[in-house]
Design an enzyme around this catalytic site. Sequence first.
Site, PDB file in Angstrom:
ATOM      1  N   ARG A 486      60.782  45.997  25.216  1.00  0.00           N
ATOM      2  CA  ARG A 486      60.202  45.777  23.895  1.00  0.00           C
ATOM      3  C   ARG A 486      60.440  46.938  22.938  1.00  0.00           C
ATOM      4  O   ARG A 486      60.669  46.733  21.745  1.00  0.00           O
ATOM      5  CB  ARG A 486      58.694  45.544  24.018  1.00  0.00           C
ATOM      6  CG  ARG A 486      58.312  44.115  24.295  1.00  0.00           C
ATOM      7  CD  ARG A 486      56.804  43.981  24.293  1.00  0.00           C
ATOM      8  NE  ARG A 486      56.410  42.611  24.604  1.00  0.00           N
ATOM      9  CZ  ARG A 486      55.157  42.233  24.800  1.00  0.00           C
ATOM     10  NH1 ARG A 486      54.192  43.132  24.729  1.00  0.00           N
ATOM     11  NH2 ARG A 486      54.863  40.981  25.075  1.00  0.00           N
ATOM     12  N   GLU A 588      43.215  47.036  28.557  1.00  0.00           N
ATOM     13  CA  GLU A 588      43.954  47.829  27.579  1.00  0.00           C
ATOM     14  C   GLU A 588      43.222  49.120  27.222  1.00  0.00           C
ATOM     15  O   GLU A 588      43.851  50.094  26.804  1.00  0.00           O
ATOM     16  CB  GLU A 588      44.196  47.012  26.308  1.00  0.00           C
ATOM     17  CG  GLU A 588      45.135  47.680  25.322  1.00  0.00           C
ATOM     18  CD  GLU A 588      45.401  46.855  24.077  1.00  0.00           C
ATOM     19  OE1 GLU A 588      46.094  47.355  23.174  1.00  0.00           O
ATOM     20  OE2 GLU A 588      44.917  45.695  24.011  1.00  0.00           O
ATOM     21  N   SER A 604      49.637  42.438  30.558  1.00  0.00           N
ATOM     22  CA  SER A 604      48.310  42.820  30.067  1.00  0.00           C
ATOM     23  C   SER A 604      47.191  41.982  30.681  1.00  0.00           C
ATOM     24  O   SER A 604      46.167  42.526  31.111  1.00  0.00           O
ATOM     25  CB  SER A 604      48.267  42.729  28.541  1.00  0.00           C
ATOM     26  OG  SER A 604      48.582  41.426  28.094  1.00  0.00           O
ATOM     27  N   LEU A 605      47.335  40.667  30.714  1.00  0.00           N
ATOM     28  CA  LEU A 605      46.283  39.821  31.267  1.00  0.00           C
ATOM     29  C   LEU A 605      46.124  40.068  32.763  1.00  0.00           C
ATOM     30  O   LEU A 605      45.000  40.097  33.284  1.00  0.00           O
ATOM     31  CB  LEU A 605      46.577  38.350  30.994  1.00  0.00           C
ATOM     32  CG  LEU A 605      46.532  37.924  29.519  1.00  0.00           C
ATOM     33  CD1 LEU A 605      46.997  36.477  29.364  1.00  0.00           C
ATOM     34  CD2 LEU A 605      45.137  38.090  28.936  1.00  0.00           C
TER      35      LEU A 605
END
Length: 801
Positions: A486, A588, A604-605
């Site tokens: 990313r 986070e 993230s989840l």
Amino acid sequence: MSVMSDVSGPPPPLLQVVVLVDDVITLLPQPPPPWSSYVGDVRCFRSITTTSSGSSIGGRRNNSSTSATAAGAPHERLLILGSGVAGCATALTAARHGIPVTILHAGSSRNDCNSYWAQGGVIYRNYRLRETDNGGNGGTSNISSALGGEEGIKGLVDTPRSLVNDIRIASGYTGPLQREESESLEECVYSSQYHLDNNNNNNPTATTTTRRPQGSNNSQTCPTSNVRWSEDASWKLACEGPTRIRQLLLAIVPFDRQVLPTGSEDDDDDIRSVYKDGSEDDVLSLCLEASHSAARIIHYADCTGKVITERITDAASKHPLIEFRGDCVVTDLIFDEDGGSGSGGSNDKMVIGAKVLDKQRNEQSNMYATHGVVLASGGLGGIYQHSTNPLGFNALGSSVGLALRLEDRLSSSSSPLNNNNNNMNKYNGIVSDLEYVQFHPTSLYLPNEARFLLTEALRGEGAILRDASGRAFARDYHPNGELAPRDIVARAVFMESQKSAAAAGGGGEDVHNAYLDISHRDSEWLKDRFPSIHAHLKSRTNTMDFTQEKIPVIPAAHYTCGGVTTDLNGCVIASNGEWYGNLYAAGEAARTGLHGGNRLASTSLLEGLVYGASVGEMVAGVVSDGTDDKALENRERVMETMHQARYAIEQRLALEQSNTNAGGSSTVSSTTAVDEGMRKEATAILTNLKSIMWDNVGVVRTPSKLALAVSELSAMRDEADQLWNNSSSSGGCGGAGWEVVALRDAAHSGLAVAESALANRVSGGAHYVVLEEIESENHNGNGGGSKSVDSDDEEPLHAVI
């Protein structure tokens, strides 16, 4: 399936109904299964797991954690700040072991959290993709009948090791894995026996003589990018992730599914033995996202976070030991300087609760928690002018702000935790790696409108990045093009958009040069796969159709890779390497070292589930392996701290009651009308702060801009503190509304990001620094030519960023 119930008399205090399906305790599934009639009889879920099997997560706990005399007291609870996936995973796990939980959330709805807005999906595991597969459809063309056997597992392409390596590559850490391939692990509880090096600590400033928390993760520093990444944290995610998905999500979330190819010789029972989801006709649909070596992402259309959040908060709300309290923001943590003096304990400092502001009544009160406080309120992406995070209190760095102010107060009270004013040490203590703020490459770019996230899954499904002329440019920057990490894709999009701005004479508003194009895929399929994006684009006055035209995109602040420093169990670590008693962080909000300098898509989840559940088990004193001496030591320390906390809280409550009876101050401030002038001032300062962060601490940074940001943000931090102090000088919160609280958190966390970035001159991951002297020598007038202090080892980065 087994159901145990005693319906002949009153239920015991902690157990009436336990439903166990394939070693998975299912929480309030929707749609309800045949045994749903028992849900109304549930009192508490106990831990029923197989401790002798490496595939089971959970274990034994110390049942003496809550005394009978104190069991009914309001402070006999775990206090969680944040109602997202991490907070709910923590709550459900702790409550399953008998711990009462209170979840605070800033919005009126418990679904008002960052988890809700996650579009793409969550990492699971591709049990179908074999080494002999050639297709890119998730491997469904060649499903082995030996899937559940040892040979089948060895032949899988998607292994814990492959996920760990993908996380490493995305993180910006360029060194090799420490764990040899011959020592690779399968799904298991990642206990201390697997930790790579317990001589190294997650805290980089601790000396070799410092007593370290048991379970701290080993963070390696990359010699070229300066990125600190924890391989241990990544192995924990990869080894425990699939089981946590099965425990907490598969029974309640209707993930997208796909029908297996007809004519397959494989037996569905073999597939169900792995997926444990009861399917007879189809299997979970797995998609590919950027920088993943296999299609392993499970999803629900393009609104996975929404459906997961709705289902997991619903499950938590129905649990008799969990309560939600909305419109509540925490202004500060409450700590006990005496360490429970008089209780026989030895913990120097510990957190015993939080000061909570009720937004509706503008009333502040103390909420105590014997079992500790969990920081799970998300990251700080919202402190940027352009962000994919929702508006409001979320994503303004509340967890980071609370942690920084806690350590500052302890330092000012002659605590030995950290008396060094050096910013590099300060921001490698209770918080760390804050310079690594991830910018999502593709948010919808429309001038004067809020950014809207265009999920990574679009590029995973074949979307192409093009300039205004239609030329595909992603491979100019990395051989993997749109599927590069990313941070690289974000800089590519940013640099292409800057070219257009230069061509327009510096304005750039009328000319745009970066677009996302997926119009080559089938129109109806796209609308079905990405319904939220389609609906959003169609809802505008000037409608857009992503199935027929390319969509303008720009990077936007998205995710915080650093945060509050924790070990692998979620225990917060101070600047000297010691635990903060009774203080935890997950999701986070936490910095485990998992992401290094840049987060891999869809981690993230899963991070919230894995590390949230670990915190829940830590608080409950769960030990999955009775031979793990370090885990047993951790449990004893947690139990000792809880005992000390209970003593300290009861002493405080007695003193507060005495003061109240004597006409002194109460623990609850009187309701005060919000000062509108103060509210407007706080809002104006916050708007300016976001602009400073975007302009000076953005996708591409320079030392001079960072220094300017530090100067201006330092003044804003002081201004925010002054606003709060003026309003609360007489106790409570005075006329300060939640806007002042939000500004205070944003100012503290924003300054910390800027100072961390200024202290680190080495580009790595999402932190990209261009030295001005190099930029001036190489700038060619079109946004290109500038070089950073990146190492020459970054071979894939071909273009001029």
